[in-house]
Design a protein around this motif. Structure first.
Motif, PDB file in Angstrom:
ATOM      1  N   GLU A   1      54.196  20.848  19.053  1.00 44.20           N
ATOM      2  CA  GLU A   1      52.862  21.279  19.512  1.00 44.20           C
ATOM      3  C   GLU A   1      52.154  20.143  20.247  1.00 44.20           C
ATOM      4  O   GLU A   1      51.502  20.368  21.267  1.00 44.20           O
ATOM      5  N   ARG A   2      52.319  18.930  19.727  1.00 46.43           N
ATOM      6  CA  ARG A   2      51.670  17.790  20.401  1.00 46.43           C
ATOM      7  C   ARG A   2      52.284  17.567  21.779  1.00 46.43           C
ATOM      8  O   ARG A   2      51.582  17.307  22.756  1.00 46.43           O
ATOM      9  N   LEU A   3      53.616  17.703  21.868  1.00 50.09           N
ATOM     10  CA  LEU A   3      54.269  17.488  23.168  1.00 50.09           C
ATOM     11  C   LEU A   3      53.926  18.615  24.147  1.00 50.09           C
ATOM     12  O   LEU A   3      53.707  18.375  25.337  1.00 50.09           O
ATOM     13  N   ALA A   4      53.837  19.834  23.641  1.00 47.60           N
ATOM     14  CA  ALA A   4      53.473  20.961  24.519  1.00 47.60           C
ATOM     15  C   ALA A   4      52.060  20.766  25.060  1.00 47.60           C
ATOM     16  O   ALA A   4      51.800  20.984  26.258  1.00 47.60           O
ATOM     17  N   ALA A   5      51.154  20.317  24.189  1.00 45.81           N
ATOM     18  CA  ALA A   5      49.773  20.104  24.637  1.00 45.81           C
ATOM     19  C   ALA A   5      49.705  19.005  25.693  1.00 45.81           C
ATOM     20  O   ALA A   5      48.953  19.101  26.664  1.00 45.81           O
ATOM     21  N   ALA A   6      50.512  17.959  25.511  1.00 43.33           N
ATOM     22  CA  ALA A   6      50.471  16.832  26.455  1.00 43.33           C
ATOM     23  C   ALA A   6      51.193  17.135  27.757  1.00 43.33           C
ATOM     24  O   ALA A   6      50.862  16.563  28.800  1.00 43.33           O
ATOM     25  N   SER A   7      52.171  18.025  27.714  1.00 49.45           N
ATOM     26  CA  SER A   7      53.022  18.246  28.898  1.00 49.45           C
ATOM     27  C   SER A   7      52.717  19.553  29.625  1.00 49.45           C
ATOM     28  O   SER A   7      53.144  19.733  30.765  1.00 49.45           O
ATOM     29  N   GLY A   8      52.029  20.467  28.954  1.00 57.27           N
ATOM     30  CA  GLY A   8      51.774  21.776  29.566  1.00 57.27           C
ATOM     31  C   GLY A   8      52.982  22.699  29.522  1.00 57.27           C
ATOM     32  O   GLY A   8      52.953  23.786  30.107  1.00 57.27           O
ATOM     33  N   LEU A   9      54.037  22.299  28.816  1.00 55.86           N
ATOM     34  CA  LEU A   9      55.230  23.152  28.722  1.00 55.86           C
ATOM     35  C   LEU A   9      54.967  24.319  27.778  1.00 55.86           C
ATOM     36  O   LEU A   9      54.207  24.197  26.810  1.00 55.86           O
ATOM     37  N   ASP A  10      55.622  25.421  28.057  1.00 54.11           N
ATOM     38  CA  ASP A  10      55.493  26.639  27.255  1.00 54.11           C
ATOM     39  C   ASP A  10      56.334  26.474  25.979  1.00 54.11           C
ATOM     40  O   ASP A  10      57.555  26.321  26.045  1.00 54.11           O
ATOM     41  N   LEU A  11      55.669  26.508  24.830  1.00 54.80           N
ATOM     42  CA  LEU A  11      56.330  26.201  23.550  1.00 54.80           C
ATOM     43  C   LEU A  11      57.100  27.411  23.029  1.00 54.80           C
ATOM     44  O   LEU A  11      56.527  28.489  22.861  1.00 54.80           O
ATOM     45  N   ARG A  12      58.376  27.219  22.755  1.00 54.69           N
ATOM     46  CA  ARG A  12      59.187  28.356  22.279  1.00 54.69           C
ATOM     47  C   ARG A  12      60.154  27.908  21.167  1.00 54.69           C
ATOM     48  O   ARG A  12      60.945  26.976  21.367  1.00 54.69           O
ATOM     49  N   PRO A  13      60.134  28.604  20.027  1.00 55.44           N
ATOM     50  CA  PRO A  13      60.993  28.182  18.905  1.00 55.44           C
ATOM     51  C   PRO A  13      62.433  28.690  19.035  1.00 55.44           C
ATOM     52  O   PRO A  13      62.670  29.820  19.478  1.00 55.44           O
ATOM     53  N   VAL A  14      63.364  27.852  18.633  1.00 57.65           N
ATOM     54  CA  VAL A  14      64.759  28.274  18.473  1.00 57.65           C
ATOM     55  C   VAL A  14      64.909  28.704  17.014  1.00 57.65           C
ATOM     56  O   VAL A  14      64.539  27.947  16.106  1.00 57.65           O
ATOM     57  N   GLN A  15      65.404  29.910  16.786  1.00 59.74           N
ATOM     58  CA  GLN A  15      65.566  30.390  15.399  1.00 59.74           C
ATOM     59  C   GLN A  15      66.930  29.935  14.871  1.00 59.74           C
ATOM     60  O   GLN A  15      67.919  29.958  15.601  1.00 59.74           O
ATOM     61  N   ARG A  16      66.934  29.560  13.585  1.00 62.34           N
ATOM     62  CA  ARG A  16      68.167  29.082  12.948  1.00 62.34           C
ATOM     63  C   ARG A  16      68.501  29.949  11.763  1.00 62.34           C
ATOM     64  O   ARG A  16      67.623  30.285  10.972  1.00 62.34           O
ATOM     65  N   HIS A  17      69.753  30.296  11.626  1.00 65.46           N
ATOM     66  CA  HIS A  17      70.204  30.960  10.404  1.00 65.46           C
ATOM     67  C   HIS A  17      71.433  30.221   9.899  1.00 65.46           C
ATOM     68  O   HIS A  17      72.332  29.898  10.683  1.00 65.46           O
TER      69      HIS A  17
END
Ligand SMILES: O=P(O)(O)OC[C@H]1O[C@@H](O)[C@H](O)[C@@H]1O
Length: 307
Positions: free
Chosen positions: A22-38
């Motif tokens: 979240e901190r990197l997304a806020a600083a970079s303007g990149l769209d934050l998207r989670p990779v799901q793990r199972h």
């Protein structure tokens, strides 16, 4: 950023690193998207990448994965990077604030796998760019020699740690516990005009080091030990004892990578360390300095270079 617009760039992350992402997304303007793990009962992993309605990822993706406790994470990188390529990613950047397996850069005994020479090229085979913070390079001078990706960029934690230290301990004496730390100590000291010095260290084993103080009067001084990492804490504990024996008024510690376990941290405080501060390269209770602004700059730099 040139070429690929920001809307075509995303920041992929795993749930255990959400705050740093979240901190990197806020600083970079990149769209934050989670990779799901199972994790399957037999230990195998399944990853699901965050594709759009058309089943695709943006043309540019940045994957955040700090490689502390790295073994499972290396498999995650393999799966995520190969899958991302098949889902439309053209430019793939790894941001690994802590880059593992850099320390073994030669075979110290016959038959040893030289992990830096294996893991570095492995990462370069997966990613167009690798961004990291203060990698532990010893006999290899530059990151591209260890990680031969198209772009391999080092961000230093020292300036941001220095800014923190002068707020907490104005006029501190900065001390590096060994010769390798000289680069970070000098950089931090010069930024704020602080006095600095470096110890000498001989390592006998994982948990055995001998340290000698520099020829300097430390009596009555507020000393801050600055290093790239604390692992077992033996290096910093021994340096702390020597500094206090030599009359230092206080010893605090600042490191880029807090690889240190709770019992080892307790031993550091027993040795006399007052405060223990770290950057957020490795998530740890001691995190005091966020690397996101500096990482975002590096991400923008590699994006421009890859176009
Ligand atoms: O003494 P521990 O904390 O185990 O190891 C960390 C130290 O060992 C070196 O490689 C690092 O640069 C640091 O000075």
């Amino acid at each position: 950023m040139t070429g690929l617009p920001a809307a075509q760039a995303c920041l992929l992350y795993f749930d255990d690193e959400r705050p740093a992402a979240e901190r990197l997304a806020a600083a970079s303007g990149l769209d934050l998207r989670p990779v799901q793990r199972h994790r399957f009962p037999d230990g195998e992993l399944k990853l699901t990448l965050p594709v759009d309605g058309a089943g695709q990822l943006p043309a540019r993706a940045v994957l955040l994965r700090s490689l502390y406790q790295p073994n499972d994470k290396l498999v995650e990188l393999l799966l995520a990077a190969r899958a991302a390529r098949g889902l439309g990613v053209r430019h793939l950047t790894l941001v690994a604030p802590y880059l593992a397996y850099m320390r073994q850069d030669i075979a110290f005994h016959p038959g040893e796998a030289v992990s830096q020479r294996i893991v570095g090229p492995f990462l370069a085979s997966l990613f167009d760019a690798v961004v990291t913070v203060d990698p532990h390079l010893h006999r290899v001078a530059t990151l591209p020699e260890a990680v031969p990706a198209a772009q391999a960029v080092v961000v230093s934690g020292a300036p941001l740690l220095a800014d923190w230290i002068v707020q907490q301990r104005p006029g501190a004496l900065l001390v590096g516990p060994d010769g390798e730390s000289a680069q970070w100590v000098a950089q931090a000291a010069q930024r704020h005009g602080l006095q600095h010095a470096v110890c000498t260290k001989e390592r006998h084993g994982d948990r055995s080091v001998t340290i000698a103080l520099p020829p300097l009067d430390v009596r009555g001084r507020a000393v801050v030990l600055l290093d790239d990492m604390a692992s077992t804490g033996h290096t910093l504990a021994q340096a702390t004892r020597l500094l206090l024996q030599a009359g230092a008024a206080s010893v605090d510690v600042a490191v880029t990578h807090a690889l240190i376990a709770p019992d080892a941290l307790a031993a550091l405080h027993e040795a006399g360390v007052g405060c223990f501060w770290s950057t957020d390269c490795v998530a740890h209770a001691s995190n005091a300095v966020a690397m996101a602004p500096a990482l975002a700059e590096a991400v923008a730099q590699v994006a421009a270079a890859l176009e």
